[in-house]
Write an enzyme that holds these catalytic residues in place. Structure first.
Site, PDB file in Angstrom:
ATOM      1  NE  ARG A   1      -4.348  -1.364   0.255  1.00 17.26           N
ATOM      2  CZ  ARG A   1      -4.492  -2.458  -0.486  1.00 17.26           C
ATOM      3  NH1 ARG A   1      -3.549  -2.824  -1.329  1.00 17.26           N
ATOM      4  NH2 ARG A   1      -5.595  -3.187  -0.395  1.00 17.26           N
TER       5      ARG A   1
ATOM      6  CD  GLU B   1      -3.412   3.209  -5.114  1.00 17.34           C
ATOM      7  OE1 GLU B   1      -4.438   2.541  -5.318  1.00 17.34           O
ATOM      8  OE2 GLU B   1      -2.341   2.710  -4.732  1.00 17.34           O
TER       9      GLU B   1
ATOM     10  CG  HIS C   1      -3.708  -0.859  -6.399  1.00 12.93           C
ATOM     11  ND1 HIS C   1      -3.961  -0.173  -5.234  1.00 12.93           N
ATOM     12  CD2 HIS C   1      -3.700  -2.183  -6.045  1.00 12.93           C
ATOM     13  CE1 HIS C   1      -4.114  -1.032  -4.243  1.00 12.93           C
ATOM     14  NE2 HIS C   1      -3.960  -2.266  -4.710  1.00 12.93           N
TER      15      HIS C   1
END
Ligand code: NAP
Length: 322
Positions: A238, A267, A286
């Site tokens: 993360r 994000e 991601h």
């Protein structure tokens, strides 16, 4: 009466059908836009189950509006987007999708490690832009992977799968974790190290912990300064675990050699983010678990957790005791 559930993004049709067999379903239909906060605030009031993604922030303020919510089923293994304590307080189960994405995420992590070490993206761009004039001894030279030392921070499911891959590359594998993993030490020949020793000795450092209060900014200026100048940092866990400002400075000042990132503090990452201006950073949006098979399995597991929760059963992948 069938339980009401809300699904915050389009999911595979077969999974939607399974949920619809037992529940009254409403779904946010747009593929590329997360459900707006005000829509979620309105929907959460009268639903029994919520099927959500890591793009939704499920905080205390939102949960206060829920009148009959029994389960929040997150389609991810990480659940730092949900205030689990607030959900527990209200007697709501929170569930995740562990296990089904482990190998796929380990594959992507290793792919990112290799792409960064061997400058794959930079080399591909170099060719496409017409810069390739001749074979040259030191052209686009990278770092060796085979036989190098890999440091894994967070020896959980994905960490161990990463070790399994690294073993095939004859790597020395160091790991740092809250608890010792003696079984994994025996199976994969991995060595426990304190964080500073791991950072000093590794050629590659992979971050594989969950994002928690404890791991926020786990890798900052001090930690990056301990790493080898030739070292590569990979983060597929993360964004907030690695301090991005410190990472930018470390890369710019050649304190470390390169970084591979699948995750960011914010994000989607701003296309003008300073880290994206550096040639020695490989970035991905991601996509750790993004294989067709795994995303399908994750949706199915999240659906099973949702159905169990709304039917009054204890969901198989609960992360709290509601
Ligand atoms: P996991 O099995 O729970 O493993 C996490 C490991 O981190 C555990 O071994 C845990 O140790 C360790 N840990 C926790 N806090 C720590 C700390 N402060 N210092 C050192 N070690 C610590 O989880 P997983 O399935 O491997 O997934 C790991 C994370 O990867 C997820 O939480 C998620 O955020 C991320 N992820 C990202 C993607 C992507 O698409 N990029 C995909 C999947 C997962 P203990 O056993 O001692 O608690």
């Amino acid at each position: 009466m069938r339980p009401n559930v809300y699904i915050t993004r389009r999911i595979p049709d077969s999974t939607l059908e399974k949920i619809s067999e037992v529940c009254q379903v409403e779904m946010w239909e747009e593929e590329d836009v997360p459900v707006p906060r005000d829509v979620l605030e309105e929907k959460i009031e009268n639903i029994d189950g919520l099927f959500c993604l890591l793009t939704e922030t499920i905080d205390e303020e939102l949960l206060q509006k829920a009148k009959q919510l029994k389960v929040i089923s997150n389609m991810a293994v990480g659940y730092n987007n949900i205030d689990v304590a607030a959900a527990t307080e209200k007697g709501i189960f929170v569930t995740n999708t562990p296990g089904v994405l482990t190998e796929t995420t380990a594959d992507l992590t290793f792919a990112l490690l290799m792409a960064t070490a061997r400058r794959i993206v930079e080399a591909s761009d170099f060719l496409r832009e017409g810069s390739w004039k001749t074979w040259s001894p030191m052209l686009l030279t990278g770092q060796d992977i085979y036989g190098a030392t890999l440091g894994i921070i967070g020896m959980g499911r994905i960490g161990e799968s990463l070790a399994k891959r690294a073993k095939g590359f004859d790597m020395r594998i160091l790991y740092h974790n809250r608890s010792r993993k003696e079984e994994a030490e025996k199976t994969w020949g991995i060595e426990f190290a304190d964080l500073d020793s791991l950072l000093r000795e590794s050629d590659f450092v992979c971050v594989m912990t969950p994002y928690t209060e404890e791991t926020r900014n786990l890798i900052g200026d001090r930690e990056l300064s301990l790493m080898k100048k030739s070292a590569i940092l990979i983060n597929t866990a993360r964004g907030g675990i690695v301090n991005e400002a410190a990472l930018y400075e470390a890369l710019k000042q050649n304190k470390i050699w390169a970084a591979g990132l699948d995750v960011f503090e914010q994000e989607p990452v701003d296309p003008d983010h300073p880290l994206l201006t550096l040639p020695n950073v490989v970035t991905l949006p991601h996509i750790g678990s993004a294989s067709i098979q795994t995303r399908t399995r994750m949706a199915e597991l999240a659906a099973a957790n949702l159905i169990q929760g709304v039917m009054g059963e204890t969901p198989q992948n609960r992360v709290n005791h509601a």
